[in-house]
Design an enzyme around this catalytic site. Structure first.
Site, PDB file in Angstrom:
ATOM      1  N   CYS A  75     -12.972 -15.827  20.731  1.00  0.00           N
ATOM      2  CA  CYS A  75     -13.709 -17.140  19.536  1.00  0.00           C
ATOM      3  C   CYS A  75     -14.267 -16.494  19.001  1.00  0.00           C
ATOM      4  O   CYS A  75     -14.864 -17.147  17.771  1.00  0.00           O
ATOM      5  CB  CYS A  75     -13.277 -18.520  19.865  1.00  0.00           C
ATOM      6  SG  CYS A  75     -12.251 -18.467  21.175  1.00  0.00           S
ATOM      7  N   ASN A  89      -6.850 -24.393  18.401  1.00  0.00           N
ATOM      8  CA  ASN A  89      -7.961 -23.593  18.566  1.00  0.00           C
ATOM      9  C   ASN A  89      -7.053 -22.403  18.170  1.00  0.00           C
ATOM     10  O   ASN A  89      -6.603 -22.473  19.340  1.00  0.00           O
ATOM     11  CB  ASN A  89      -9.144 -23.673  20.137  1.00  0.00           C
ATOM     12  CG  ASN A  89      -9.512 -22.619  20.158  1.00  0.00           C
ATOM     13  OD1 ASN A  89      -9.480 -21.266  19.629  1.00  0.00           O
ATOM     14  ND2 ASN A  89     -10.538 -22.956  21.506  1.00  0.00           N
ATOM     15  N   HIS A 130     -15.976 -21.881  14.352  1.00  0.00           N
ATOM     16  CA  HIS A 130     -15.251 -21.999  15.094  1.00  0.00           C
ATOM     17  C   HIS A 130     -13.987 -23.235  15.371  1.00  0.00           C
ATOM     18  O   HIS A 130     -14.664 -24.234  16.423  1.00  0.00           O
ATOM     19  CB  HIS A 130     -15.604 -21.150  16.959  1.00  0.00           C
ATOM     20  CG  HIS A 130     -14.228 -20.517  17.560  1.00  0.00           C
ATOM     21  ND1 HIS A 130     -13.130 -20.933  17.801  1.00  0.00           N
ATOM     22  CD2 HIS A 130     -14.080 -21.603  19.127  1.00  0.00           C
ATOM     23  CE1 HIS A 130     -12.493 -20.790  18.401  1.00  0.00           C
ATOM     24  NE2 HIS A 130     -12.948 -20.938  19.640  1.00  0.00           N
TER      25      HIS A 130
END
Ligand code: ACO
Length: 318
Positions: A112, A275, A245
């Site tokens: 990520c 996500n 993020h």
């Protein structure tokens, strides 16, 4: 010599899956997912859609926004943990899809944090004069590495891609960029399968200690944000937009609070995208550029954290 973001683009697969639809497949509920994560829906790739396909759509949009041709692109980096193949890299496949010839092309695997890692590398290429324009993409099909019977993880992720074009400039665009990693925390978030003897061995699905990840993420996002600001002699009040993020709305809110940035200055997409790992930051950036929130001259703090563990931040002037 500096590098500047001169165009952004993003792409989300057409298939939108709501929490209510997920609740028909696994033992969960819209209320549980919303209250713990802020996620309402996610986009999932079609069975034949790969990261390089999503990347190509996002990259094309970024190149159109930047007004650059394939001939001008001198570097292609794709941040992904869900590449099309073991090799060739997704960046090479993307390069061919876009008709870019001869530029270096490679993938960055920092989960990520992949986009902030890739942006930092591209910034160094541009600032050193190695190329005048770089294409930096985050693209993921995390739906492929999820255990759809594990309600603790499968509700959290989605698929998508985001891209930026960087160009050489005599005015600063990327003011500062900081990267970190600590492999001793590998075990709290991993997809530990391997390919051996023509077969997948071990566990090929994403596994996570959610609470450990939560605490780690909030701590390092605060620390690395302050580190990037300190390099530029800036304070949190100087940041027009925080784009962390997009893992979980509670992580975003806790990070903004620790940094002292008003929640109204945080770009949030996790509610609609879930996500999307390395794609989440450039997706959020593109969304806020296109809806007019982010304006030329504004200062944006991008922050990533992910498996490895890896983390990093970039202070960018648009
Ligand atoms: N639906 C309903 N119940 C669920 C679900 C679900 N989808 N998932 C877990 N539960 C249950 C558990 O089984 C458990 O039940 P029990 O008490 O009967 O055993 C209960 O909910 C609590 O489970 P926890 O895992 O303790 O729940 P927690 O409050 O920690 O929330 C969450 C889990 C949302 C994952 C949280 O830990 C979190 O936000 N962590 C951050 C991790 C994250 O966002 N990761 C993304 C990837 S990492 C990254 O991008 C950096």
């Amino acid at each position: 010599m500096y590098s500047r973001i001169i165009g952004t683009g993003s792409y989300l697969p057409a298939n939108v899956v709501t929490n209510a639809e997920l609740a028909t497949r696994v033992d969960t509920s819209d209320e549980w997912i919303r209250s713990r994560t802020g996620i309402c829906q996610r986009h999932l790739a079609a069975p034949d859609q790969t990261s390089s396909m999503l990347a190509a759509e996002a990259a094309q949009r970024a190149m159109t926004a930047a007004g650059v041709t394939p001939e001008q692109i001198g570097l292609v980096i794709v941040a992904t943990s869900t590449p099309d193949f073991i090799f060739p890299s997704t960046a090479c496949l993307l390069q061919a899809r876009l008709g870019i010839k001869r530029s270096p092309a490679f993938d960055v695997q920092a989960v990520c944090s992949g986009f902030v890692y890739a942006l930092d590398i591209a910034d160094k290429f541009v600032r050193s004069g190695s190329c005048s324009h770089a294409l930096v993409v985050g693209a993921e099909v995390f739906s492929r590495i999820l255990d759809w019977n594990d309600r603790g993880t499968c509700v959290l992720f989605g698929d998508g891609a985001g891209a930026v074009v960087l160009a050489a400039s005599d005015k600063p665009g990327i003011h500062a960029s900081v990267l970190h990693a600590d492999g001793s925390h590998a075990g709290i978030l991993s997809t530990p399968g391997q390919i051996r003897g023509g077969k997948v061995t071990g566990d090929p699905f994403l596994r996570m200690d959610g609470q450990a990840v939560f605490k780690f993420a909030v701590r390092v996002l605060d620390e690395v944000g302050r580190e990037a600001l300190a390099i530029c002699n800036m304070r949190p009040a100087d940041v027009d937009w925080l784009i962390p993020h997009q893992a979980n709305v509670r992580i975003l809110e806790a990070t903004a609070k620790k940094l002292g940035i008003d929640p109204s200055h945080v770009v949030i997409t996790v509610d609609r995208h879930a996500n999307t790992s390395a794609a989440s930051i450039p997706l959020a950036l593109d969304l806020a550029v296109r809806d007019g929130r982010i304006k030329p001259g504004q200062k944006i703090l991008l922050e990533g954290v992910g498996g490895g563990f890896t983390w990093g931040a970039a202070l960018v002037e648009m």
